[in-house]
Design a protein around this motif. Sequence first.
Motif, PDB file in Angstrom:
ATOM      1  N   PRO A 293      -8.228   3.175 -12.488  1.00 54.62           N
ATOM      2  CA  PRO A 293      -8.310   3.392 -11.049  1.00 54.62           C
ATOM      3  C   PRO A 293      -6.902   3.352 -10.484  1.00 54.62           C
ATOM      4  CG  PRO A 293      -9.132   1.233 -11.621  1.00 54.62           C
ATOM      5  CD  PRO A 293      -8.836   1.935 -12.898  1.00 54.62           C
ATOM      6  N   PRO A 294      -6.593   4.188  -9.522  1.00 55.11           N
ATOM      7  CA  PRO A 294      -5.224   4.255  -9.025  1.00 55.11           C
ATOM      8  C   PRO A 294      -4.835   2.947  -8.351  1.00 55.11           C
ATOM      9  CG  PRO A 294      -6.689   5.542  -7.668  1.00 55.11           C
ATOM     10  CD  PRO A 294      -7.483   5.116  -8.853  1.00 55.11           C
ATOM     11  N   ARG A 295      -3.598   2.555  -8.516  1.00 51.15           N
ATOM     12  CA  ARG A 295      -3.186   1.273  -7.978  1.00 51.15           C
ATOM     13  C   ARG A 295      -2.654   1.393  -6.556  1.00 51.15           C
ATOM     14  NH1 ARG A 295       0.666  -0.064 -12.320  1.00 51.15           N
ATOM     15  NH2 ARG A 295      -0.493   0.640 -14.101  1.00 51.15           N
ATOM     16  N   ALA A 296      -2.530   2.626  -6.129  1.00 53.51           N
ATOM     17  CA  ALA A 296      -2.053   2.793  -4.751  1.00 53.51           C
ATOM     18  C   ALA A 296      -3.171   2.466  -3.780  1.00 53.51           C
ATOM     19  CB  ALA A 296      -1.554   4.219  -4.551  1.00 53.51           C
TER      20      ALA A 296
ATOM     21  N   LEU B 116      -7.266  -0.036 -17.099  1.00 53.15           N
ATOM     22  CA  LEU B 116      -5.966  -0.444 -16.604  1.00 53.15           C
ATOM     23  C   LEU B 116      -6.030  -0.676 -15.099  1.00 53.15           C
ATOM     24  CD1 LEU B 116      -3.078  -0.772 -17.504  1.00 53.15           C
ATOM     25  CD2 LEU B 116      -2.714   1.619 -16.979  1.00 53.15           C
TER      26      LEU B 116
ATOM     27  N   TYR C 107     -13.005  -2.825  -4.805  1.00 53.85           N
ATOM     28  CA  TYR C 107     -12.989  -2.631  -6.258  1.00 53.85           C
ATOM     29  C   TYR C 107     -14.344  -3.026  -6.779  1.00 53.85           C
ATOM     30  CZ  TYR C 107      -8.004  -2.104  -5.995  1.00 53.85           C
ATOM     31  OH  TYR C 107      -6.762  -1.655  -5.713  1.00 53.85           O
TER      32      TYR C 107
END
Lengths: 282, 258
Positions: free
Chosen positions: A45-48, B15, B40
């Motif tokens: 999943p994108p961390r931005a 990740l 999330y």
Amino acid sequence: MSNSHSDTIPLHPSSQSDIDEIENLINASVQSGPATVLPARPPSPPRASIPVSSSPFIQSKIPPPPPQSSSSSNHKVPSVPAAPPPPPPVGNSSSIVATGFGPPPNTLTEPVWDTVKRDLSRIVSNLKLVVFPNPYREDPGKALRDWDLWGPFFFIVFLGLTLSWSASVKKSEVFAVAFALLAAGAIILTLNVLLLGGHIIFFQSLSLLGYCLFPLDIGALICLLKDNVIIKMIVVSVTLAWSSWAAYPFMSSAVNPRRKALALYPVFLMYVSVGFLIIAID
Amino acid sequence: MDESSYWNRPTSHLLGSVPAVVNEESEASYGRRGGGGRGYQTLGPPTEGFDQQSQNNWKGVFSISSYTQYFDVDTDVVVNRLISSFYPAGGDFFNKIGANPDLYGLIWITTTLVFMLAAFGNCATYLIQKRTDRTTSWSFDVGYVNAAACGIYGYSLVVPVAFYFLLRYLGSNASLVRFLCMWGYSLSIFIPTAFLLLIPVEILRWIIILIAGTASSCFVTLNLTSYIGGSNDLRMMMIAAFLLQMALAIFIKAWFFP
């Protein structure tokens, strides 16, 4: 590069340090096209700050497009600076995956007008998707993936200002009440859905509820210009119904069908109270 | 790749994934997918739970999943409890709540009541001024919103907490959530009352508010009595509850519908 793994205990079997990941991306992009870089994106999943996810609460028959194509479709105005950067899709994905790292991000060196134009076009497109629901559109979940908070901010402040202008006494208190009601209301409505066990992403929901205020903004503007009570009531009723109708699909599909009314009633309450403020402010 | 499988894929190995503090993973039913944190929504395998147990004690306050148990109600349950709060006779509300008290009723009944008092209070003030003085014009007093919010939210939070602590001190078992739930539902009768109080006849308004106040106070007192068990020491508490609810009714009438 791989030596560093022996020194540190990776947090996760598949984790890499940020620097390593950037180096990998740069090397891969230099060697070949996007085809080798993009497969690295789906697992993480994108961390931005922009969660790129397909929403579960729009029941579209169309499978959601893979994340990378939606992130690259974000940038309707691909600004390519004069310096030789990686090709735009990779540049976008690397600037999304690693905010602040990597090659000079396109969005920092582009002219301000480009940034503003891109944000404005995103606001307009989200507005069209949210407030004018079209059952025949090809990608119902697009507005949810491209959510932003500028649009809701503008609409809330505009509504507060319009109500404040309409008021003859206690102008600042009116603005405060309207702003607090809308901002706190959006947060509380989202929390309500989450507490009822629904599936919703916090900022997506804030964004949607803010966009659904747009009809009430128009209604407030008309009421500011025309001061007749009957006209105000008609205008507010129509725009209230429109706002509720725009918000209904998102909210109702986010929760268990047995709790749909529990999730929708507070939305209706908030819009009715805003509508009442619009009518009642003289 | 349909959408339901997206949420069911285990994602804890990915990740950058942040394991949400989701404790009720054992129940697979839809309604039990508690909040999942802030965006999330990872529904990891149950083995995730072991590394979250140590954090639960203090982190539970800030995660949504620890509060979903108080909102585990369906529409028909809420409507049922609402209807039963209109009939003050029969102190079986606590039995009806059973093991599933909900705070949904408290929050949204009080919020609705705040809005109704502010809105109808303004209308009623205007109407009664119009009767006495033909030339008054409509003015919207935003102060009503502040007064309503402070009054109703303050009452519905402070009084159950006070009773909880007092009854605990006096030795009887009391449950804070059940008290909050009961007091919240007891306010529901004031919502149609606010609507009825628009009638600009003063004597009628007093009759309406007294009837509503009595009904609400009886609801509170009877249920409290049947829950605690009526012993002589606690009779003062029951009388205090009755008087407080009547005081709230009088306050509503006097401030918002003068």
